[in-house]
Design an enzyme around this catalytic site. Structure first.
Site, PDB file in Angstrom:
ATOM      1  N   GLU A  55       0.867  -1.176   0.000  1.00 61.23           N
ATOM      2  CA  GLU A  55       0.000   0.000   0.000  1.00 61.23           C
ATOM      3  C   GLU A  55       0.899   1.219   0.000  1.00 61.23           C
ATOM      4  O   GLU A  55       1.734   1.377   0.883  1.00 61.23           O
ATOM      5  CB  GLU A  55      -0.868   0.033   1.267  1.00 61.23           C
ATOM      6  CG  GLU A  55      -2.177  -0.675   1.112  1.00 61.23           C
ATOM      7  CD  GLU A  55      -3.080  -0.472   2.323  1.00 61.23           C
ATOM      8  OE1 GLU A  55      -2.889   0.517   3.063  1.00 61.23           O
ATOM      9  OE2 GLU A  55      -3.951  -1.317   2.522  1.00 61.23           O
ATOM     10  N   ASP A 115      -6.034  10.036   9.494  1.00 58.97           N
ATOM     11  CA  ASP A 115      -4.731   9.507   9.904  1.00 58.97           C
ATOM     12  C   ASP A 115      -4.254  10.094  11.220  1.00 58.97           C
ATOM     13  O   ASP A 115      -4.524  11.251  11.531  1.00 58.97           O
ATOM     14  CB  ASP A 115      -3.690   9.786   8.810  1.00 58.97           C
ATOM     15  CG  ASP A 115      -3.858   8.841   7.638  1.00 58.97           C
ATOM     16  OD1 ASP A 115      -3.722   7.619   7.854  1.00 58.97           O
ATOM     17  OD2 ASP A 115      -4.141   9.309   6.521  1.00 58.97           O
TER      18      ASP A 115
END
Lengths: 271, 432
Positions: free
Chosen positions: A49, A60
């Site tokens: 990823e 995040d």
């Protein structure tokens, strides 16, 4: 056949659990991205990823926020990321790459143009953090270009939505192992196991588990019931501050090796 | 007022392509005019704008909020409770005030001010926080979180949390905390915890990111009071509904006191909550011209501004599709405005829709123009307006000059300027 589907078929045939490391493209250094991707593969990555930096990564935690900020400060953008994937593909035709990021850079780039360029560069899937299933029409061009759109499921996902997600899942379904941002430390293995079992009973696509997987022990615990394990923040944190590309590759290898061994030991044990 | 032109302009969501034949354009004109009060749709869309662009972990809390709010929106008991709070706690209705000396000084149309600065806590922000706090309590939430830029929404959130006995955490950019130290202290006096945000540009947009992260992590007991008409559905709708009292009152006051609607209405637009609050009741009154004043900072051409509609482009930020200020790689840009409350790179999706349909115009007002308006209003009317609201006053002055003396321009004076006294003194080289 899409490389993601191919790779999960191989893993299944071999009875192995997939290892999916996440790195932010351009961190710790823009020059070192391609060698780092190869180092991840050498250390046992089955899929990669690759995070596309964004100025406002609202889902995040601090580790990936800061990695994103560092990469942006060095001028990393979508075009550079696609260039690195293309360069990686020159020497690795098998390892699937999933781009992970937020919608706005793609929105501004144009969905069709992005889909065409990403497929051409050798990208296999896209995980759009701020694009839930309800907004799937937004990213239709990406799926139409043969890229897999990776959908997320979370502990808070209600039964009816989970049903829809399982029906839509392609490539793999990414199960977020708890309700929180990336890099947080909470993890209840028993709860994750029962949720993943429920997903696997409904979805044809394999299930990868991420958010909060930090080391060999937590990875092995998850591997007992998941098709793949995603390791993000813990790896990004380990890579931060590497003096050069070589050191980043060495750190990635040292970090992933025990995790790979733990996953394989489990496989050997099961066999 | 050129009513005919306006009517054509807003008819139908489809933009007229000049290459199309006249007969096709005429065919389009037969379409029913847009009912602006029918938006958003059930998916939270205002035409192509709005929606729910959030991480999977936020979908469940947003669905729960949408369900609860849609239920309460039609609940007579809830609405009565809200009305009582607006009357007895906020101090509504706020008057519309004819600024006679200002109007005379400008020499054009009559300028009327909707006095939201007279509300409890000194701005329109309380209309929304009172409403959302009642929703929070009905949903059984015990902890309130909020983001704030200038600190006005943070103060309004801390205020209602104190009143209802709810814990309150306010996220505020570290840069803004420095710029707005008095409001930080005010929030603390009200019992709130103010958390500095040091990521990104350390301003409002980053505070919003951080509040979303908190919410994702603490959804079980936490209610997120967003302070503007941005964010994912249902926020743009819910925040608008709670602020729409401004326009409802103003429209009724116009009819009762002047026997007519205004020729033009204006308000400042950052995220756009006070503007949509004023505009909404007038959206289907096609003869009323609607103008939003965005922060042009040092000038639209300078690149140092916060005018998302006048100078941005469609994108996705903070859970909705709207106009954003970003670079060619889609990275959100840092914005500039003398007023912290307008210093935001996005804007509510309903404004994006109003812009594209032509129902509202959005123009830039510079820092200097806002400051001039601030001083002029202070000297002619004895009112210190917030720097945000001073942008609207500057625009009202421009509009007044375009109309004859018997016309009326209604301006939303969204907040009072006490909080900005230090900023203005500093800018003018005065040490207090």
């Amino acid at each position: 056949m899409n490389r993601i589907d191919q790779r999960f078929a191989e893993l299944k045939a071999a009875g192995r659990t997939g290892l999916i490391p996440f790195v932010t493209a351009g961190d710790p250094s823009p020059d070192g991205v391609v060698p780092l991707l190869h180092a991840l593969v050498a250390a046992g990555a089955d899929l990669i990823e690759l995070g596309v930096p964004f100025s406002d990564p609202m889902a995040d935690g601090p580790v990936i926020q800061h990695a994103s900020e560092r990469a942006l400060a060095k001028g990393v953008g979508l075009e550079a990321v696609l260039g690195w994937v293309r360069a990686f593909r020159a020497d690795d035709a098998a390892t699937p790459i999933v781009l992970m990021g937020y919608l706005n850079p793609i929105e501004i780039h144009g969905y069709e143009r992005f889909a065409r360029e990403a497929a051409d560069a050798g990208v296999d899937g896209v995980l759009l953090v701020d694009c839930p299933l309800e907004e799937a029409a937004t990213s239709a061009a990406i799926r139409a270009a043969g890229l897999r759109q990776i959908w997320l499921a979370a502990p808070t996902t209600a039964a009816a939505r989970l049903e829809r997600l399982c029906g839509a899942a392609e490539g793999f379904l990414y199960y977020v192992s708890f309700a929180g941002i990336t890099g947080a430390a909470r993890l209840s293995v028993a709860e994750i196991e029962s949720r993943v079992a429920a997903i696997r009973a409904r979805a044809r696509a394999p299930v990868a588990v991420g958010f909060g997987v930090r080391d060999a022990a937590s990875a092995a615990a998850i591997a007992a019931f998941a098709d793949a394990v995603v390791i993000g923040s813990a790896l990004v944190e380990r890579l931060a501050g590497s003096a050069d590309a070589e050191e980043a590759c060495a750190r990635a290898g040292a970090f992933l090796a025990p995790i790979r061994s733990a996953l394989d030991a489990r496989t050997a044990h099961a066999a | 007022m050129n009513t005919d032109k306006k009517q054509r302009h807003v008819r139908g969501a489809i933009r007229v392509d000049p290459r199309q034949s006249v007969s096709k354009i005429e065919a389009m004109n037969i379409e029913k005019p847009i009912d602006f009060h029918a938006y958003p749709d059930t998916h939270g869309r205002f035409g192509p704008y709005g929606g729910v662009y959030v991480a999977e972990t936020l979908m469940a809390p947003l669905e729960a909020l949408t369900e609860a709010y849609l239920r309460l929106r039609g609940d007579a008991e809830f609405l009565a409770e809200l009305d009582r709070d607006l009357e007895h706690y906020v101090g509504r209705p706020s008057p519309i005030y004819h600024a006679e000396r200002l109007s005379a000084h400008v020499g054009g149309a009559r300028i009327l001010l909707k006095r939201e600065d007279l509300n409890h806590t000194g701005a329109h922000k309380i209309n929304n926080t009172v409403g959302q706090a009642l929703v929070a309590r009905r949903m059984g939430k015990t902890r309130i979180i909020a983001e704030t830029g200038a600190g006005q929404h943070g103060v309004a959130s801390a205020t209602v949390a104190a009143r209802l006995g709810l814990k309150c955490v306010v996220y505020m950019g570290a840069v803004d905390m420095e710029r707005q130290a008095i409001n930080v202290y005010r929030m603390k006096l009200l019992g709130a915890e103010v958390v500095p945000v040091t990521s990104g540009s350390k301003t409002l947009k980053d505070a919003l990111n951080e509040a979303l992260r908190d919410w994702v992590t603490n959804v079980a007991d936490t209610f997120y009071i967003i302070g503007t008409v941005a964010g994912p559905h249902p926020y743009p709708m819910m925040v608008r509904d709670f602020n729409a009292v401004v326009g409802r009152e103003a429209r009724a006051q116009m009819l009762a006191e002047y026997g007519r609607l205004p020729d033009a209405i204006t308000a400042c637009v950052g995220g756009g909550s006070n503007a949509i609050g004023l505009f909404h009741a007038f959206l289907n009154d096609r003869a009323v011209r609607i103008v939003g004043a965005e922060a042009a900072g040092l000038g639209l051409a300078s690149g140092h501004h916060a005018a998302s509609l006048a100078a941005g482009r469609p994108g996705v930020l903070h859970g909705n599709r709207t106009y954003v200020i970003c670079d060619d790689d889609g990275q959100i840009a840092e914005t500039h405005s003398i007023s912290a409350g307008l210093d935001y790179p996005g804007v509510g999706p309903e404004h994006a829709f109003l812009k594209d349909t032509g129902r509202a115009e959005y123009v830039g007002v510079t820092d200097d123009e806002a400051l001039q308006a601030f001083h002029l209003l202070a000297r002619t009317e004895g009112i210190l307006a917030a720097l945000e609201s001073s942008h609207a006053v500057a625009q009202a002055i421009k509009l007044a000059r375009e109309y004859p003396k018997d016309a009326i321009v209604l301006c939303n004076l969204s907040g009072r300027g006490d909080k900005d006294v230090h900023t203005i003194a500093q800018r003018e080289g005065i040490t207090l």
